[in-house]
Scaffold this motif. Structure first.
Motif, PDB file in Angstrom:
ATOM      1  N   ALA A   1       0.827  -1.211   0.000  1.00  0.00           N
ATOM      2  CA  ALA A   1       0.000   0.000   0.000  1.00  0.00           C
ATOM      3  C   ALA A   1       0.860   1.261   0.000  1.00  0.00           C
ATOM      4  CB  ALA A   1      -0.919   0.004   1.225  1.00  0.00           C
ATOM      5  N   ALA A   2       0.325   2.294  -0.633  1.00  0.00           N
ATOM      6  CA  ALA A   2       1.020   3.581  -0.693  1.00  0.00           C
ATOM      7  C   ALA A   2       0.823   4.359   0.601  1.00  0.00           C
ATOM      8  CB  ALA A   2       0.494   4.401  -1.864  1.00  0.00           C
ATOM      9  N   ASP A   3      -0.284   4.084   1.311  1.00  0.00           N
ATOM     10  CA  ASP A   3      -0.562   4.819   2.544  1.00  0.00           C
ATOM     11  C   ASP A   3      -1.618   4.078   3.350  1.00  0.00           C
ATOM     12  OD1 ASP A   3      -0.427   6.866   4.460  1.00  0.00           O
ATOM     13  OD2 ASP A   3      -0.336   8.410   2.905  1.00  0.00           O
ATOM     14  N   TYR A   4      -1.850   4.572   4.573  1.00  0.00           N
ATOM     15  CA  TYR A   4      -2.781   3.913   5.485  1.00  0.00           C
ATOM     16  C   TYR A   4      -3.465   5.003   6.306  1.00  0.00           C
ATOM     17  CZ  TYR A   4      -4.290   0.140   8.668  1.00  0.00           C
ATOM     18  OH  TYR A   4      -5.013  -0.779   9.387  1.00  0.00           O
ATOM     19  N   PHE A   5      -4.770   5.128   6.180  1.00  0.00           N
ATOM     20  CA  PHE A   5      -5.536   6.113   6.942  1.00  0.00           C
ATOM     21  C   PHE A   5      -6.459   5.391   7.910  1.00  0.00           C
ATOM     22  CE2 PHE A   5      -4.047   8.822   3.633  1.00  0.00           C
ATOM     23  CZ  PHE A   5      -4.123  10.118   4.108  1.00  0.00           C
ATOM     24  N   VAL A   6      -6.576   5.940   9.118  1.00  0.00           N
ATOM     25  CA  VAL A   6      -7.406   5.328  10.156  1.00  0.00           C
ATOM     26  C   VAL A   6      -8.737   6.067  10.243  1.00  0.00           C
ATOM     27  CG1 VAL A   6      -7.528   4.730  12.611  1.00  0.00           C
ATOM     28  CG2 VAL A   6      -5.339   4.631  11.418  1.00  0.00           C
ATOM     29  N   LYS A   7      -9.829   5.285  10.341  1.00  0.00           N
ATOM     30  CA  LYS A   7     -11.166   5.859  10.529  1.00  0.00           C
ATOM     31  C   LYS A   7     -11.305   6.290  11.987  1.00  0.00           C
ATOM     32  CE  LYS A   7     -13.258   2.595   7.264  1.00  0.00           C
ATOM     33  NZ  LYS A   7     -14.124   1.427   7.169  1.00  0.00           N
ATOM     34  N   PRO A   8     -12.027   7.359  12.301  1.00  0.00           N
ATOM     35  CA  PRO A   8     -12.698   8.240  11.345  1.00  0.00           C
ATOM     36  C   PRO A   8     -11.679   9.001  10.493  1.00  0.00           C
ATOM     37  CG  PRO A   8     -12.849   9.139  13.573  1.00  0.00           C
ATOM     38  CD  PRO A   8     -12.222   7.785  13.683  1.00  0.00           C
ATOM     39  N   LEU A   9     -11.998   9.112   9.221  1.00  0.00           N
ATOM     40  CA  LEU A   9     -11.047   9.664   8.262  1.00  0.00           C
ATOM     41  C   LEU A   9     -10.932  11.180   8.346  1.00  0.00           C
ATOM     42  CD1 LEU A   9     -12.092   7.583   5.149  1.00  0.00           C
ATOM     43  CD2 LEU A   9      -9.994   7.327   6.456  1.00  0.00           C
ATOM     44  N   ASP A  10      -9.719  11.647   8.175  1.00  0.00           N
ATOM     45  CA  ASP A  10      -9.461  13.062   7.955  1.00  0.00           C
ATOM     46  C   ASP A  10      -9.566  13.240   6.439  1.00  0.00           C
ATOM     47  OD1 ASP A  10      -8.352  15.519   7.348  1.00  0.00           O
ATOM     48  OD2 ASP A  10      -6.724  15.346   8.806  1.00  0.00           O
ATOM     49  N   LEU A  11     -10.754  13.634   5.979  1.00  0.00           N
ATOM     50  CA  LEU A  11     -11.008  13.677   4.531  1.00  0.00           C
ATOM     51  C   LEU A  11     -10.080  14.640   3.802  1.00  0.00           C
ATOM     52  CD1 LEU A  11     -14.886  13.371   4.384  1.00  0.00           C
ATOM     53  CD2 LEU A  11     -13.216  11.769   3.464  1.00  0.00           C
ATOM     54  N   GLU A  12      -9.779  15.774   4.427  1.00  0.00           N
ATOM     55  CA  GLU A  12      -8.883  16.734   3.764  1.00  0.00           C
ATOM     56  C   GLU A  12      -7.506  16.117   3.539  1.00  0.00           C
ATOM     57  OE1 GLU A  12      -8.718  20.576   5.608  1.00  0.00           O
ATOM     58  OE2 GLU A  12     -10.895  20.762   5.585  1.00  0.00           O
ATOM     59  N   ALA A  13      -6.988  15.440   4.554  1.00  0.00           N
ATOM     60  CA  ALA A  13      -5.669  14.802   4.426  1.00  0.00           C
ATOM     61  C   ALA A  13      -5.721  13.685   3.386  1.00  0.00           C
ATOM     62  CB  ALA A  13      -5.211  14.254   5.779  1.00  0.00           C
ATOM     63  N   LEU A  14      -6.815  12.928   3.382  1.00  0.00           N
ATOM     64  CA  LEU A  14      -6.967  11.837   2.411  1.00  0.00           C
ATOM     65  C   LEU A  14      -6.989  12.390   0.979  1.00  0.00           C
ATOM     66  CD1 LEU A  14      -7.453   8.843   1.781  1.00  0.00           C
ATOM     67  CD2 LEU A  14      -9.899   9.286   2.025  1.00  0.00           C
ATOM     68  N   ILE A  15      -7.742  13.446   0.765  1.00  0.00           N
ATOM     69  CA  ILE A  15      -7.838  14.027  -0.575  1.00  0.00           C
ATOM     70  C   ILE A  15      -6.492  14.608  -1.012  1.00  0.00           C
ATOM     71  CG2 ILE A  15      -8.884  15.952  -1.858  1.00  0.00           C
ATOM     72  CD1 ILE A  15     -11.525  15.108  -0.251  1.00  0.00           C
ATOM     73  N   ARG A  16      -5.772  15.248  -0.094  1.00  0.00           N
ATOM     74  CA  ARG A  16      -4.415  15.746  -0.411  1.00  0.00           C
ATOM     75  C   ARG A  16      -3.526  14.593  -0.852  1.00  0.00           C
ATOM     76  NH1 ARG A  16      -4.837  19.004   4.071  1.00  0.00           N
ATOM     77  NH2 ARG A  16      -3.618  17.566   5.333  1.00  0.00           N
ATOM     78  N   ARG A  17      -3.590  13.483  -0.111  1.00  0.00           N
ATOM     79  CA  ARG A  17      -2.745  12.324  -0.429  1.00  0.00           C
ATOM     80  C   ARG A  17      -3.137  11.718  -1.782  1.00  0.00           C
ATOM     81  NH1 ARG A  17       1.627  10.235  -1.186  1.00  0.00           N
ATOM     82  NH2 ARG A  17       2.099   8.164  -0.402  1.00  0.00           N
ATOM     83  N   LEU A  18      -4.431  11.653  -2.047  1.00  0.00           N
ATOM     84  CA  LEU A  18      -4.888  11.137  -3.342  1.00  0.00           C
ATOM     85  C   LEU A  18      -4.302  11.980  -4.474  1.00  0.00           C
ATOM     86  CD1 LEU A  18      -8.658  10.365  -2.684  1.00  0.00           C
ATOM     87  CD2 LEU A  18      -6.912   8.728  -3.374  1.00  0.00           C
ATOM     88  N   ARG A  19      -4.368  13.284  -4.314  1.00  0.00           N
ATOM     89  CA  ARG A  19      -3.851  14.173  -5.366  1.00  0.00           C
ATOM     90  C   ARG A  19      -2.341  13.981  -5.560  1.00  0.00           C
ATOM     91  NH1 ARG A  19      -8.192  16.807  -6.856  1.00  0.00           N
ATOM     92  NH2 ARG A  19      -9.597  17.842  -5.429  1.00  0.00           N
TER      93      ARG A  19
END
Length: 129
Positions: free
Chosen positions: A100-118
């Motif tokens: 995996a490129a990364d690992y996010f824990v729920k509840p998600l920090d959507l802003e951080a997730l979207i930054r990482r996706l970009r």
């Protein structure tokens, strides 16, 4: 320019819907799969730019599914981000080992997730005139 494609793999419908809405509002094209079998079936038809994947799923867990995708030469270059309620260092280590490129824990920090996706998306190359 086409929208970046994200596939969400999570057996929890609420999570899939919440993430879909959040990502669509950020101009992503979203596909969702309820489990690993559906993901594998959809990869050929709707190849995503990034896959968001839960760890705890029926049929096959996220770690095994990630390894299976990474073993497939056709799809191994697609970045995978885990989204999970399990946030122990051991889980994150297993996620990295699975490819995996990364690992996010729920509840998600959507802003951080979207930054990482970009960050993970292929950057459009400027046209040379």
């Amino acid at each position: 320019m086409s929208k970046p494609k994200v596939t969400i793999v999570d057996d929890d419908r609420d999570t899939r819907e919440l993430l879909s809405l959040a990502l669509e509002s950020e101009d992503f094209e979203v596909n969702a799969a309820a489990n690993g079998l559906r993901l594998i079936a959809s990869l050929q038809l709707k190849r995503p730019d990034v896959i968001l994947m839960d760890v705890n799923m029926s049929w096959i867990d996220g770690f095994e599914l990630c390894k299976a995708v990474k073993k497939n030469e056709q799809f191994r270059d697609i970045p995978i981000i885990f989204i999970s309620g399990r946030g122990e260092p051991e889980d994150k280590r297993r996620g990295a080992e699975a490819g995996a490129a990364d690992y996010f824990v729920k509840p998600l920090d959507l802003e951080a997730l979207i930054r990482r996706l970009r960050q993970l998306l292929p950057q459009p190359t400027p046209e040379v005139t």
